[in-house]
Design an enzyme around this catalytic site. Structure first.
Site, PDB file in Angstrom:
ATOM      1  N   LEU A  58       0.848  -1.181   0.000  1.00  0.00           N
ATOM      2  CA  LEU A  58       0.000   0.000   0.000  1.00  0.00           C
ATOM      3  C   LEU A  58       0.884   1.232   0.000  1.00  0.00           C
ATOM      4  O   LEU A  58       1.919   1.264   0.662  1.00  0.00           O
ATOM      5  CB  LEU A  58      -0.912   0.018   1.228  1.00  0.00           C
ATOM      6  CG  LEU A  58      -2.158  -0.850   1.176  1.00  0.00           C
ATOM      7  CD1 LEU A  58      -2.850  -0.839   2.532  1.00  0.00           C
ATOM      8  CD2 LEU A  58      -3.127  -0.394   0.080  1.00  0.00           C
ATOM      9  N   LYS A  59       0.488   2.257  -0.736  1.00  0.00           N
ATOM     10  CA  LYS A  59       1.248   3.507  -0.762  1.00  0.00           C
ATOM     11  C   LYS A  59       0.789   4.400   0.379  1.00  0.00           C
ATOM     12  O   LYS A  59      -0.397   4.677   0.520  1.00  0.00           O
ATOM     13  CB  LYS A  59       1.068   4.223  -2.098  1.00  0.00           C
ATOM     14  CG  LYS A  59       2.026   5.404  -2.257  1.00  0.00           C
ATOM     15  CD  LYS A  59       1.923   6.024  -3.631  1.00  0.00           C
ATOM     16  CE  LYS A  59       3.003   7.071  -3.833  1.00  0.00           C
ATOM     17  NZ  LYS A  59       3.075   8.077  -2.780  1.00  0.00           N
ATOM     18  N   MET A  60       1.730   4.826   1.199  1.00  0.00           N
ATOM     19  CA  MET A  60       1.444   5.717   2.305  1.00  0.00           C
ATOM     20  C   MET A  60       1.454   7.170   1.818  1.00  0.00           C
ATOM     21  O   MET A  60       2.434   7.620   1.229  1.00  0.00           O
ATOM     22  CB  MET A  60       2.488   5.565   3.418  1.00  0.00           C
ATOM     23  CG  MET A  60       2.613   4.174   3.990  1.00  0.00           C
ATOM     24  SD  MET A  60       1.234   3.725   5.081  1.00  0.00           S
ATOM     25  CE  MET A  60       0.321   2.595   4.019  1.00  0.00           C
ATOM     26  N   GLY A  73      -3.098   4.504  -3.091  1.00  0.00           N
ATOM     27  CA  GLY A  73      -2.809   3.568  -4.174  1.00  0.00           C
ATOM     28  C   GLY A  73      -1.844   2.508  -3.716  1.00  0.00           C
ATOM     29  O   GLY A  73      -1.772   2.178  -2.517  1.00  0.00           O
TER      30      GLY A  73
END
Length: 291
Positions: free
Chosen positions: A25-27, A173
């Site tokens: 998961l993009k932080m 994203g």
């Protein structure tokens, strides 16, 4: 010790998300490098632009990370009010607070945590030449998950499901990484991002003088409220066409903006909406023509 971090390329629209790559998961927060290479007692926390922010986050000073280590990750804040989602504004509100007395209260009331996804130095030696999966193994040895820091969850070959999850929960994203890649100190296609953009239909309320920008408005409770300035995604032909239309519907102007009647609409994509009601990282997609 500061090291230039690897930066993400944008994944192609038609990328096959079932490929055997590392997926995370993009932080949507602040990129940091956490270094214990210094001889000082406390670690040093750098942003990706080589700004030292160590004093702003005392809750991260004692993570039990051995000397001679550099970790790559994100600084995040989340709470139940935000449904557990990262809150970029909360982190930014703390990043420039340096005074010890002023730092003490927010470090307890809005404590941040570090989410690490890579290791660059281990036991005083660079490991950037090692494949990503080997660095992931060393990261497991270097850090124990705790209240103020943890390792990011990752998988291989589950990209579409993870991307759908990000969209469902309005997260930023996903990140896709070559499992055999070394750590590059630049933007590199070995690490790619696929953004789960949100979309909205908005009004154009004006034009900025000088540097290009369109004032946006969004409808809320029957009223059109200011929603920020859009700068990206508009082609020269679209700018020219809108400029010709706008000359016919000007209402007023000041030294910075020309204001127009709220009759022209467009579709945009964006990351999220700030606490002030403005779109964040928004991009023009197309004009909307109502019949």
């Amino acid at each position: 010790m500061f090291i230039e971090p690897i930066l993400l390329e944008v994944a192609p629209d038609k990328l096959d998300l079932s490929l055997s790559v590392v997926q995370e998961l993009k932080m949507d927060e602040v990129r940091i490098l956490y270094s214990t290479m210094s001889s000082e007692k406390e670690p040093v926390i750098y942003t990706r632009h080589n700004n030292v922010i160590t004093t702003s986050f005392p809750e991260l000073h004692s993570l039990g990370i051995a000397k001679g280590t550099i970790l790559d990750g994100e600084l995040i804040y989340s709470d139940s009010y935000n449904q557990g989602k990262p809150d970029f504004e909360k982190v930014m509100s703390r990043i420039n607070v340096k005074d010890d007395r002023k730092v003490a209260i927010p470090s307890k009331e809005t404590p941040c945590m570090a989410v690490f996804f890579d290791i660059l130095y281990w036991k005083g030696e660079s490991v950037m030449h090692l494949p990503l999966l080997e660095r992931k193994r060393l990261l497991d040895l270097a850090l124990e998950d705790q209240e103020s820091a943890c390792k990011i969850k990752w998988s291989i070959g589950n990209g579409q499901e993870l991307f759908n999850l990000a969209k469902e929960h309005s997260l930023e994203g996903i990140v896709l990484k070559n499992p055999e890649s070394r750590y590059y100190n630049k933007r590199h296609e070995a690490w790619q991002k696929k953004i789960a953009y949100l979309t909205s239909q908005v009004y154009i309320l004006g034009l900025r003088k000088g540097k290009f920008g369109w004032l946006l408005g969004r409808k809320e409770n029957g009223r059109i409220r200011p929603a920020g300035v859009m700068e990206f995604g508009v082609s020269p032909d679209e700018r020219k066409a809108f400029y010709q239309i706008s000359k016919q519907i000007i209402t007023e102007e000041d030294k910075d903006f020309i204001y127009i009647e709220p009759v022209v609409q467009c579709k945009i994509k964006y990351r999220n909406i700030t606490s002030k009601g403005h779109f964040r990282i928004h991009v023009f997609e197309t004009f909307i023509f109502n019949n």
